[in-house]
Enzyme design. Structure first.
Site, short mmCIF file in Angstrom:
data_model
loop_
_atom_site.label_atom_id
_atom_site.label_comp_id
_atom_site.label_asym_id
_atom_site.label_seq_id
_atom_site.Cartn_x
_atom_site.Cartn_y
_atom_site.Cartn_z
N PRO A 180 0.82 -1.22 0.00
CA PRO A 180 0.00 0.00 0.00
C PRO A 180 0.85 1.27 0.00
O PRO A 180 0.34 2.33 -0.39
CB PRO A 180 -0.80 -0.09 1.31
CG PRO A 180 -0.72 -1.51 1.75
CD PRO A 180 0.55 -2.06 1.19
N GLU A 210 1.02 -7.87 8.73
CA GLU A 210 1.25 -6.42 8.75
C GLU A 210 2.21 -5.99 7.64
O GLU A 210 2.46 -4.80 7.46
CB GLU A 210 1.81 -5.99 10.10
CG GLU A 210 0.79 -5.99 11.23
CD GLU A 210 -0.45 -5.17 10.91
OE1 GLU A 210 -0.31 -4.03 10.45
OE2 GLU A 210 -1.56 -5.69 11.12
N ASP A 248 -9.22 0.61 -25.11
CA ASP A 248 -9.56 0.63 -23.69
C ASP A 248 -9.36 1.99 -23.05
O ASP A 248 -8.60 2.81 -23.54
CB ASP A 248 -8.67 -0.34 -22.90
CG ASP A 248 -9.10 -1.78 -23.08
OD1 ASP A 248 -10.29 -2.00 -23.32
OD2 ASP A 248 -8.24 -2.66 -22.95
#
Ligand code: SAH
Length: 255
Positions: free
Chosen positions: A92, A119, A172
């Site tokens: 992330p 984690e 696309d």
């Protein structure tokens, strides 16, 4: 193209290997998949892959050693002596994945994709082995597997011959060739669905009018939902005079 995936859940990758256009391309030998489970690179009876975080706090952290050995095994198997292949950690805190990155990867030999769990992973593994950290969006999942699947799928469908129709990738959303705009809406049979007809332009058979309609739909949708993409296309000089005129009319109509 070859992808190697380091994951505690290698079974999750049968999805991209066996199903759909990526499955067919795998069967045809257009790409191959290596799966490396860090658990197979442990040396204790419990096959430990994680431990508690230094400094305290909740959850567990993946051990550096089994991850590093799994990456090394993948490298050896790929004969990647020079360390050329990107080693991409799903994270992330990584750079946000996008179509430009997919296109760049599609031009290369593939990558080693590392999936975190718990984690996350010991930072020393990141510093020693990882060349790129990539996020698929501002949300947190329980593991990197779905992120790795998303990356593989978006890259593999760009390889020559993977999609049935090479044009479909070109058209696309986000595709550079179409100036990075969102895709226009699609319709198929029946011509009337619960009383709603297909837009007249699309059934006209008039190719130039169809192209104009699609372009305008793309511009209007992008202006409404992703004005940032319009600005980027403008800055890059990718919008035609007709595009800019249409956008100006849109703006005038909405104010
Ligand atoms: N503590 C971490 C989250 C760990 S989630 C943090 O707050 O940043 C566990 C694993 O899932 C991560 O190591 C990563 O491999 C994966 N993951 C979760 N969300 C992700 C995302 N948006 N993009 C890429 N990988 C993600």
């Amino acid at each position: 193209m070859r992808f190697d995936v380091v994951s505690l859940f290698p079974d999750m990758f049968s999805v991209v290997r066996d199903l759909g256009v990526t499955g067919r391309a795998h069967k045809q030998g257009r790409w191959s998949l290596g799966l490396w489970n860090p658990r197979d690179f442990t040396h204790d009876v419990h096959r430990t892959v994680d431990d508690r975080p230094y400094g305290g706090g909740p959850g567990m952290v993946m051990l550096a050693e089994p991850l590093e050995q799994a990456v090394q095994a993948a490298r050896v198997d790929r004969a990647d002596a020079g360390g050329q292949v990107p080693v991409i950690l799903m994270s992330p805190v990584g750079r946000r994945f996008d179509q430009a990155m997919a296109q760049e990867l599609a031009l290369g030999q593939g990558a080693v994709l590392v999936c975190g769990r718990y984690e996350g992973v010991d930072q020393r593994f990141v510093e020693r082995c990882v060349t790129h950290e990539v996020s698929i969006g501002d949300f947190v999942m329980s593991g990197g597997e779905v992120a790795a699947l998303a990356i593989m799928d978006s890259v593999l469908r760009l390889l020559p011959g993977v999609l049935n129709d090479a044009e479909s990738a070109r058209q696309d959303s986000f595709n550079e060739a179409l100036t990075g705009l969102l895709d226009s809406p699609h319709y198929t049979r029946p011509e009337q669905y619960h009383g709603v007809p297909v837009p007249a332009e699309l059934v006209s058979g008039h190719h130039a009018n169809i192209a104009v309609w699609r372009r305008r739909q793309s511009l209007a949708l992008t202006a409404r939902r992703r004005p940032d993409l319009i600005d980027a296309a403008k800055d890059a000089g990718l919008l035609s005079k007709a595009d800019l005129k249409f956008l100006a009319e849109l703006g005038a109509g909405s104010s």
